[in-house]
Design a protein around this motif. Structure first.
Motif, PDB file in Angstrom:
ATOM      1  N   GLU A  32     -42.413  33.360  28.571  1.00  0.00           N
ATOM      2  CA  GLU A  32     -41.925  34.723  28.371  1.00  0.00           C
ATOM      3  C   GLU A  32     -41.976  35.446  29.704  1.00  0.00           C
ATOM      4  OE1 GLU A  32     -45.491  36.116  26.080  1.00  0.00           O
ATOM      5  OE2 GLU A  32     -44.716  35.151  24.112  1.00  0.00           O
ATOM      6  N   SER A  33     -41.855  34.748  30.632  1.00  0.00           N
ATOM      7  CA  SER A  33     -41.958  35.503  32.087  1.00  0.00           C
ATOM      8  C   SER A  33     -40.638  35.802  32.507  1.00  0.00           C
ATOM      9  CB  SER A  33     -42.232  34.586  33.197  1.00  0.00           C
ATOM     10  OG  SER A  33     -41.569  33.399  33.300  1.00  0.00           O
ATOM     11  N   GLY A  34     -39.576  35.203  31.686  1.00  0.00           N
ATOM     12  CA  GLY A  34     -37.960  35.451  32.066  1.00  0.00           C
ATOM     13  C   GLY A  34     -37.671  34.556  33.202  1.00  0.00           C
ATOM     14  N   LEU A  35     -38.612  33.756  33.835  1.00  0.00           N
ATOM     15  CA  LEU A  35     -37.977  32.723  34.698  1.00  0.00           C
ATOM     16  C   LEU A  35     -37.610  31.572  34.151  1.00  0.00           C
ATOM     17  CD1 LEU A  35     -41.120  33.075  37.056  1.00  0.00           C
ATOM     18  CD2 LEU A  35     -38.912  33.807  37.590  1.00  0.00           C
ATOM     19  N   ASN A  36     -36.697  30.543  34.773  1.00  0.00           N
ATOM     20  CA  ASN A  36     -36.152  29.653  34.377  1.00  0.00           C
ATOM     21  C   ASN A  36     -37.538  28.470  34.295  1.00  0.00           C
ATOM     22  OD1 ASN A  36     -33.705  29.909  33.568  1.00  0.00           O
ATOM     23  ND2 ASN A  36     -32.794  29.818  35.826  1.00  0.00           N
ATOM     24  N   TYR A  37     -37.432  27.676  33.357  1.00  0.00           N
ATOM     25  CA  TYR A  37     -38.751  26.588  33.456  1.00  0.00           C
ATOM     26  C   TYR A  37     -38.234  25.355  33.097  1.00  0.00           C
ATOM     27  CZ  TYR A  37     -38.710  27.343  28.450  1.00  0.00           C
ATOM     28  OH  TYR A  37     -38.449  27.313  27.311  1.00  0.00           O
ATOM     29  N   THR A  38     -39.245  24.566  33.368  1.00  0.00           N
ATOM     30  CA  THR A  38     -39.163  23.046  32.886  1.00  0.00           C
ATOM     31  C   THR A  38     -40.901  22.642  32.728  1.00  0.00           C
ATOM     32  OG1 THR A  38     -37.347  22.362  34.125  1.00  0.00           O
ATOM     33  CG2 THR A  38     -38.351  20.651  32.949  1.00  0.00           C
ATOM     34  N   ILE A  39     -41.082  22.414  31.489  1.00  0.00           N
ATOM     35  CA  ILE A  39     -42.627  21.792  31.250  1.00  0.00           C
ATOM     36  C   ILE A  39     -42.717  20.324  31.027  1.00  0.00           C
ATOM     37  CG2 ILE A  39     -44.281  22.182  29.346  1.00  0.00           C
ATOM     38  CD1 ILE A  39     -43.258  25.154  28.792  1.00  0.00           C
ATOM     39  N   LEU A  40     -43.607  19.900  31.855  1.00  0.00           N
ATOM     40  CA  LEU A  40     -43.640  18.498  31.783  1.00  0.00           C
ATOM     41  C   LEU A  40     -45.133  18.030  31.068  1.00  0.00           C
ATOM     42  CD1 LEU A  40     -42.660  17.670  35.519  1.00  0.00           C
ATOM     43  CD2 LEU A  40     -41.188  17.898  33.655  1.00  0.00           C
ATOM     44  N   GLN A  41     -44.860  17.736  29.702  1.00  0.00           N
ATOM     45  CA  GLN A  41     -46.161  17.537  29.113  1.00  0.00           C
ATOM     46  C   GLN A  41     -46.440  15.834  29.314  1.00  0.00           C
ATOM     47  OE1 GLN A  41     -45.321  18.721  25.040  1.00  0.00           O
ATOM     48  NE2 GLN A  41     -45.686  20.930  25.480  1.00  0.00           N
ATOM     49  N   ASN A  42     -47.289  15.972  30.260  1.00  0.00           N
ATOM     50  CA  ASN A  42     -47.632  14.461  31.050  1.00  0.00           C
ATOM     51  C   ASN A  42     -48.709  13.759  29.979  1.00  0.00           C
ATOM     52  OD1 ASN A  42     -46.080  15.056  33.096  1.00  0.00           O
ATOM     53  ND2 ASN A  42     -47.732  15.771  34.249  1.00  0.00           N
ATOM     54  N   GLY A  43     -48.524  12.256  29.948  1.00  0.00           N
ATOM     55  CA  GLY A  43     -49.416  11.738  29.141  1.00  0.00           C
ATOM     56  C   GLY A  43     -50.897  11.334  30.096  1.00  0.00           C
ATOM     57  N   ILE A  44     -51.603  11.138  29.522  1.00  0.00           N
ATOM     58  CA  ILE A  44     -52.888  10.632  30.305  1.00  0.00           C
ATOM     59  C   ILE A  44     -52.727   9.650  31.331  1.00  0.00           C
ATOM     60  CG2 ILE A  44     -53.836   8.977  28.435  1.00  0.00           C
ATOM     61  CD1 ILE A  44     -56.753   9.953  29.029  1.00  0.00           C
ATOM     62  N   TYR A  45     -53.421   9.834  32.540  1.00  0.00           N
ATOM     63  CA  TYR A  45     -53.226   8.898  33.616  1.00  0.00           C
ATOM     64  C   TYR A  45     -53.616   7.419  33.276  1.00  0.00           C
ATOM     65  CZ  TYR A  45     -52.237  12.986  36.465  1.00  0.00           C
ATOM     66  OH  TYR A  45     -51.763  14.274  36.939  1.00  0.00           O
ATOM     67  N   GLN A  46     -52.986   6.367  33.824  1.00  0.00           N
ATOM     68  CA  GLN A  46     -53.500   5.143  33.649  1.00  0.00           C
ATOM     69  C   GLN A  46     -54.677   5.045  34.716  1.00  0.00           C
ATOM     70  OE1 GLN A  46     -50.185   2.301  34.690  1.00  0.00           O
ATOM     71  NE2 GLN A  46     -49.196   2.650  32.969  1.00  0.00           N
ATOM     72  N   GLU A  47     -54.859   5.960  35.734  1.00  0.00           N
ATOM     73  CA  GLU A  47     -55.690   5.724  36.665  1.00  0.00           C
ATOM     74  C   GLU A  47     -57.122   6.143  36.033  1.00  0.00           C
ATOM     75  OE1 GLU A  47     -52.116   6.474  39.302  1.00  0.00           O
ATOM     76  OE2 GLU A  47     -52.815   7.039  37.175  1.00  0.00           O
ATOM     77  N   MET A  48     -57.054   7.066  35.089  1.00  0.00           N
ATOM     78  CA  MET A  48     -58.418   7.439  34.211  1.00  0.00           C
ATOM     79  C   MET A  48     -59.120   6.346  33.537  1.00  0.00           C
ATOM     80  SD  MET A  48     -58.912  10.502  34.472  1.00  0.00           S
ATOM     81  CE  MET A  48     -59.959  11.134  33.271  1.00  0.00           C
ATOM     82  N   ILE A  49     -58.179   4.976  33.185  1.00  0.00           N
ATOM     83  CA  ILE A  49     -58.912   3.886  32.650  1.00  0.00           C
ATOM     84  C   ILE A  49     -59.932   3.465  33.521  1.00  0.00           C
ATOM     85  CG2 ILE A  49     -58.339   1.487  32.087  1.00  0.00           C
ATOM     86  CD1 ILE A  49     -55.443   2.187  31.542  1.00  0.00           C
ATOM     87  N   LEU A  50     -60.070   3.551  34.905  1.00  0.00           N
ATOM     88  CA  LEU A  50     -60.979   3.034  35.688  1.00  0.00           C
ATOM     89  C   LEU A  50     -62.235   3.650  35.721  1.00  0.00           C
ATOM     90  CD1 LEU A  50     -58.575   2.633  39.183  1.00  0.00           C
ATOM     91  CD2 LEU A  50     -59.044   1.057  37.162  1.00  0.00           C
ATOM     92  N   ALA A  51     -61.971   5.152  35.461  1.00  0.00           N
ATOM     93  CA  ALA A  51     -63.124   5.885  35.362  1.00  0.00           C
ATOM     94  C   ALA A  51     -63.938   5.473  33.869  1.00  0.00           C
ATOM     95  CB  ALA A  51     -62.944   7.418  35.271  1.00  0.00           C
ATOM     96  N   PHE A  52     -62.978   5.423  32.876  1.00  0.00           N
ATOM     97  CA  PHE A  52     -63.739   5.125  31.628  1.00  0.00           C
ATOM     98  C   PHE A  52     -64.283   3.881  31.495  1.00  0.00           C
ATOM     99  CE2 PHE A  52     -60.063   8.222  29.943  1.00  0.00           C
ATOM    100  CZ  PHE A  52     -61.084   9.155  30.157  1.00  0.00           C
ATOM    101  N   VAL A  53     -63.556   2.778  32.292  1.00  0.00           N
ATOM    102  CA  VAL A  53     -64.251   1.428  32.087  1.00  0.00           C
ATOM    103  C   VAL A  53     -65.573   1.107  32.852  1.00  0.00           C
ATOM    104  CG1 VAL A  53     -61.916   0.255  30.948  1.00  0.00           C
ATOM    105  CG2 VAL A  53     -62.657  -0.062  33.691  1.00  0.00           C
TER     106      VAL A  53
END
Length: 292
Positions: free
Chosen positions: A135-156
């Motif tokens: 709604e800002s009126g600016l040109n935009y691109t939204i990157l809906q990123n998936g969960i990082y593979q690096e997070m696996i290390l924290a979870f395991v």
């Protein structure tokens, strides 16, 4: 001029590295830092250093002067989730005042039913930020990123090789894990090519993987059996409390474990592959590199 926020963080620093690799002159790259510390490596490469804070609109208006494209890396504020929303709105407001032409915003993958999921608050922050940007009126691109593979290390956990056990309350949930470095590379591809204005991209992997499979991959990499145990949340919480894990981290593990069990990050898509120009790194490849 392209400006990258969060420039000294893991994502922002990788984005700057890819901009340079793409051939963007250092004099045409700016890095937003919160204070005049820890930016020496960037300055030595000839990157423009701009000082600004997500909580201070005026500081960002000054920092964004002369910037054409802004890579707005989402806030990692450890306080209330509402703080992040405010930070994003402040940055977008400042960008508009500074006459920035295009904002590329790092959001998060979203599925139907997120409103009732364990990560509803986290997702609502991105929803509100995306709405404000559109709604800002600016040109935009939204990157809906998936969960990082690096997070696996924290979870395991860092002792998985010793214990031979992954203990995490994700049930049978899967996720389309993605490599943070490849997400940063795609952001740079968007910043340096045409045709991305007012688009939203789902950046997830081609195949979703759960912790049963992750345990198998780690077993293969270590050459020893690793099993996956998925306790009830209360049991998991008690185990972590007895182990002396800080409450903040217990809450984080439970939130993400529950959301994974709900399937909130299980969204296979080939957009990441298309924008990369190659197949994204698989979880198996990531695991083999870390534990092999």
């Amino acid at each position: 001029m392209i400006l990258v926020t969060g420039a000294t963080g893991n994502y922002g620093s990788k984005a700057i590295a890819y901009l340079l690799k793409k051939g963007v002159a250092a004099t045409n790259i700016a890095a937003l830092v919160r204070n005049e510390e820890n930016y020496q490596a960037l300055e030595e490469q000839g990157i423009n250093i701009r000082v600004g804070d997500y909580a201070d609109i005026d500081s960002m208006v000054k920092a964004f002067a002369g910037v054409d494209k802004l890579l707005l890396v989402s806030s990692n504020d450890r306080g209330a989730i509402e703080n992040r929303t405010k930070h994003h709105i402040n940055a977008i407001t400042a960008a508009k005042q500074a006459n920035v032409k295009h904002i590329v915003y790092t959001s998060f993958v979203r599925k139907n039913g997120y409103e009732n999921s364990a990560i509803a608050g986290f997702q609502n922050s991105h929803v509100a930020s995306e709405k404000f940007l559109k709604e800002s009126g600016l040109n935009y691109t939204i990157l809906q990123n998936g969960i990082y593979q690096e997070m696996i290390l924290a979870f395991v956990g860092d002792k998985v090789a010793e214990t031979g056990t992954i203990l995490f309350p994700a049930q049978n949930g899967k996720a389309s894990w993605v490599l943070r470095e490849e997400l940063a590379e795609v952001a740079v591809n968007v910043l340096t090519t045409q045709g991305h204005e007012n688009r939203t991209y789902n950046l997830t992997n081609n195949t979703s993987v759960g912790f049963e499979k992750i345990a198998t991959y780690i077993s293969e990499a270590l050459g020893k059996e690793v099993s996956y145990i998925t306790p009830e949340v209360e049991t998991f919480k008690t185990i972590l409390e007895k182990a002396g894990v800080p409450e903040m981290y217990i809450g984080m593990f439970i939130m993400w474990g529950t959301a994974l069990g709900e399937g909130m990050m299980d969204l296979e898509d080939n957009t990441l592959e298309s924008l990369l120009g190659r197949k994204p790194a698989s979880v198996n490849q990531f695991i083999a590199k870390i534990y092999g």
